[in-house]
Design a protein around this motif. Structure first.
Motif, mmCIF file in Angstrom:
data_model
loop_
_atom_site.group_PDB
_atom_site.id
_atom_site.type_symbol
_atom_site.label_atom_id
_atom_site.label_comp_id
_atom_site.label_asym_id
_atom_site.label_seq_id
_atom_site.Cartn_x
_atom_site.Cartn_y
_atom_site.Cartn_z
ATOM 1 N N GLU A 1 0.821 -1.210 0.000
ATOM 2 C CA GLU A 1 0.000 0.000 0.000
ATOM 3 C C GLU A 1 0.854 1.259 0.000
ATOM 4 O OE1 GLU A 1 -3.906 -1.938 2.120
ATOM 5 O OE2 GLU A 1 -2.690 -0.536 3.280
ATOM 6 N N ALA A 2 2.149 1.065 -0.041
ATOM 7 C CA ALA A 2 3.099 2.175 -0.164
ATOM 8 C C ALA A 2 4.351 1.571 -0.767
ATOM 9 C CB ALA A 2 3.409 2.793 1.188
ATOM 10 N N GLY A 3 4.847 2.141 -1.850
ATOM 11 C CA GLY A 3 5.995 1.505 -2.485
ATOM 12 C C GLY A 3 6.748 2.409 -3.420
ATOM 13 N N ARG A 4 7.921 1.941 -3.751
ATOM 14 C CA ARG A 4 8.767 2.625 -4.720
ATOM 15 C C ARG A 4 9.041 1.675 -5.866
ATOM 16 N NH1 ARG A 4 14.406 5.430 -3.260
ATOM 17 N NH2 ARG A 4 14.647 3.558 -2.011
ATOM 18 N N VAL A 5 9.073 2.186 -7.084
ATOM 19 C CA VAL A 5 9.212 1.357 -8.275
ATOM 20 C C VAL A 5 10.334 1.903 -9.149
ATOM 21 C CG1 VAL A 5 7.995 0.411 -10.276
ATOM 22 C CG2 VAL A 5 6.700 0.976 -8.204
ATOM 23 N N THR A 6 11.226 1.014 -9.598
ATOM 24 C CA THR A 6 12.218 1.378 -10.623
ATOM 25 C C THR A 6 12.381 0.186 -11.554
ATOM 26 O OG1 THR A 6 14.061 0.579 -9.269
ATOM 27 C CG2 THR A 6 13.581 2.935 -9.151
ATOM 28 N N GLY A 7 12.787 0.437 -12.796
ATOM 29 C CA GLY A 7 12.989 -0.697 -13.683
ATOM 30 C C GLY A 7 13.391 -0.330 -15.080
ATOM 31 N N ILE A 8 13.654 -1.394 -15.861
ATOM 32 C CA ILE A 8 14.017 -1.274 -17.275
ATOM 33 C C ILE A 8 13.332 -2.396 -18.048
ATOM 34 C CG2 ILE A 8 16.243 -0.150 -16.851
ATOM 35 C CD1 ILE A 8 17.591 -2.882 -17.201
ATOM 36 N N GLY A 9 13.512 -2.398 -19.377
ATOM 37 C CA GLY A 9 12.934 -3.446 -20.206
ATOM 38 C C GLY A 9 12.686 -2.944 -21.615
ATOM 39 N N ALA A 10 11.558 -3.346 -22.182
ATOM 40 C CA ALA A 10 11.159 -2.873 -23.512
ATOM 41 C C ALA A 10 9.638 -2.824 -23.559
ATOM 42 C CB ALA A 10 11.703 -3.784 -24.607
ATOM 43 N N GLU B 1 11.932 -5.688 -16.252
ATOM 44 C CA GLU B 1 12.644 -6.097 -15.037
ATOM 45 C C GLU B 1 12.454 -4.974 -14.016
ATOM 46 O OE1 GLU B 1 15.842 -8.772 -17.603
ATOM 47 O OE2 GLU B 1 16.595 -7.018 -16.517
ATOM 48 N N ILE B 2 11.480 -5.186 -13.144
ATOM 49 C CA ILE B 2 10.941 -4.101 -12.322
ATOM 50 C C ILE B 2 11.127 -4.409 -10.843
ATOM 51 C CG2 ILE B 2 8.899 -2.672 -11.918
ATOM 52 C CD1 ILE B 2 9.802 -2.822 -14.890
ATOM 53 N N PHE B 3 11.762 -3.494 -10.138
ATOM 54 C CA PHE B 3 11.880 -3.606 -8.684
ATOM 55 C C PHE B 3 10.754 -2.844 -8.013
ATOM 56 C CE2 PHE B 3 16.354 -4.321 -9.872
ATOM 57 C CZ PHE B 3 16.608 -5.470 -9.156
ATOM 58 N N ILE B 4 10.162 -3.475 -7.011
ATOM 59 C CA ILE B 4 9.166 -2.806 -6.174
ATOM 60 C C ILE B 4 9.616 -2.934 -4.722
ATOM 61 C CG2 ILE B 4 6.761 -2.722 -5.432
ATOM 62 C CD1 ILE B 4 5.963 -4.054 -8.043
ATOM 63 N N ASP B 5 9.841 -1.805 -4.062
ATOM 64 C CA ASP B 5 10.143 -1.783 -2.625
ATOM 65 C C ASP B 5 8.864 -1.516 -1.866
ATOM 66 O OD1 ASP B 5 12.780 -1.976 -3.277
ATOM 67 O OD2 ASP B 5 13.334 0.044 -2.613
ATOM 68 N N ARG B 6 8.622 -2.322 -0.844
ATOM 69 C CA ARG B 6 7.479 -2.058 0.029
ATOM 70 C C ARG B 6 7.910 -1.079 1.123
ATOM 71 N NH1 ARG B 6 3.299 -5.621 1.851
ATOM 72 N NH2 ARG B 6 4.431 -7.371 0.938
ATOM 73 N N LEU B 7 7.137 -0.034 1.313
ATOM 74 C CA LEU B 7 7.345 0.859 2.440
ATOM 75 C C LEU B 7 6.328 0.499 3.516
ATOM 76 C CD1 LEU B 7 7.698 4.156 0.412
ATOM 77 C CD2 LEU B 7 9.521 2.802 1.431
ATOM 78 N N PRO B 8 6.699 0.657 4.786
ATOM 79 C CA PRO B 8 5.749 0.327 5.849
ATOM 80 C C PRO B 8 4.541 1.265 5.789
ATOM 81 C CG PRO B 8 7.976 0.717 6.724
ATOM 82 C CD PRO B 8 7.978 1.154 5.305
ATOM 83 N N GLY B 9 3.369 0.722 6.083
ATOM 84 C CA GLY B 9 2.176 1.547 6.166
ATOM 85 C C GLY B 9 1.505 1.760 4.828
ATOM 86 N N THR B 10 0.738 2.826 4.761
ATOM 87 C CA THR B 10 -0.087 3.113 3.595
ATOM 88 C C THR B 10 0.137 4.551 3.142
ATOM 89 O OG1 THR B 10 -1.802 1.601 4.400
ATOM 90 C CG2 THR B 10 -2.480 3.220 2.762
ATOM 91 N N LEU B 11 0.292 4.726 1.854
ATOM 92 C CA LEU B 11 0.291 6.067 1.267
ATOM 93 C C LEU B 11 -1.049 6.267 0.578
ATOM 94 C CD1 LEU B 11 3.781 6.371 -0.459
ATOM 95 C CD2 LEU B 11 2.910 7.842 1.365
ATOM 96 N N ARG B 12 -1.611 7.441 0.740
ATOM 97 C CA ARG B 12 -2.892 7.706 0.107
ATOM 98 C C ARG B 12 -2.787 8.901 -0.828
ATOM 99 N NH1 ARG B 12 -6.846 9.586 2.393
ATOM 100 N NH2 ARG B 12 -5.614 10.738 3.923
#
Lengths: 141, 141, 141
Positions: free
Chosen positions: A36-45, A116-127
């Protein structure tokens, strides 16, 4: 789609496969894993991406579609909830055979080779809530 | 500006608001939170950005200003100390309504819609010192 | 090249120096530190980069070389093993004095001023295997 989990769900690596929509893939993983809160980075096509530019005068997105397959040179963004539903906010940069670049706010796009996508979970919820002045859903407490 | 703190100050998410300078926002959060070594990534929208390109012959930055509002497609960089003061080093890529891209070393830029910036704190302190050959402040021990 | 280690090897910051190849620098650090799964992000400046675009029809990379020094506006990628050897997969975006951008899959490029590259170690090992359909080494279990 294949998902690798690291550090007890603090981080995921998602291999998005040919034919899958990138936005939907990120949304699906976040929903499945309860992110419910995260950061995303990645590459691909990415093929046939629909990208947007927000016009601060009209307060609307202008949209453009990029036909064909492009290198996904950069995906940066985040995950939050809007009206209780997972809302990825992703910006992309794409490159063609001449190494030229285009980019924008990602509305949709089909993975054409791999993602190829990284998703980091952050604690809690971002709204997000629609800001009356900007008329966009901004991060909110 | 609003700041979300995660994991006891190991990570921050900063919502930079319309009219605020992006460089100053990152510098302010780092100074306030005592971040002397950090990693920065983010997206948003930026107006009237002043960007630079370092000329290896003249050893000087050429600078250009991009009028109007652009999507902030990518912000990548770091935080260190120079002469004891917080020094963000940030590179950006911007996109316009035609989905065209421009980018460079960020000198300044005003958030035009929102900025959604992650700052990771690294343990300890990173320092910069001017390298006599390159004539730029490089990361140093 | 100088390497800063954080959190007992969970994260590294690499200062890649003028004249060093960026791909080789990432590969060397990963091999030296035993990083078999990782995430990479960074900025800097890069000369004579050889970049690629994967053609989904011919299933081959077309390659182009960008003469001279460019700002390294964004480096995003990952580290895995292919046939037991460290394989960085890196996409870059570069900018010139007119703030124009080019980008692609990084084959090689010489750091022209400095490179400031973060490498996160992920637990375990990521592997790649050539996918028979795509004819590229994809992340595999």
């Amino acid at each position: 789609m294949q998902v690798w989990e690291f550090e007890e769900g603090k981080r995921y690596l998602v291999r998005v496969d040919r034919g899958e929509d990138l936005m939907e893939a990120v949304r699906t993983v976040a929903a499945d894993k309860g992110i419910e809160a995260g950061r995303v980075t990645g590459i691909g096509a990415l093929a046939d991406a629909e990208l947007g530019y927000f016009d601060v005068e009209t307060k609307e997105y202008s949209r453009g579609r990029l036909p064909g397959s492009w290198e996904l040179l950069s995906l940066v963004g985040n995950i939050s909830l809007r009206d209780g539903r997972v809302q990825p906010h992703l910006h992309v940069l794409l490159g063609n055979a001449k190494l030229e670049c285009r980019g924008g706010h990602l509305f949709s796009g089909t993975v054409s080779v791999t993602g190829e996508i990284f998703i980091d979970r952050l604690p809690g919820t971002l709204r997000r809530e629609v800001d009356p002045e900007v008329r966009l859903p901004l991060l909110a407490r």
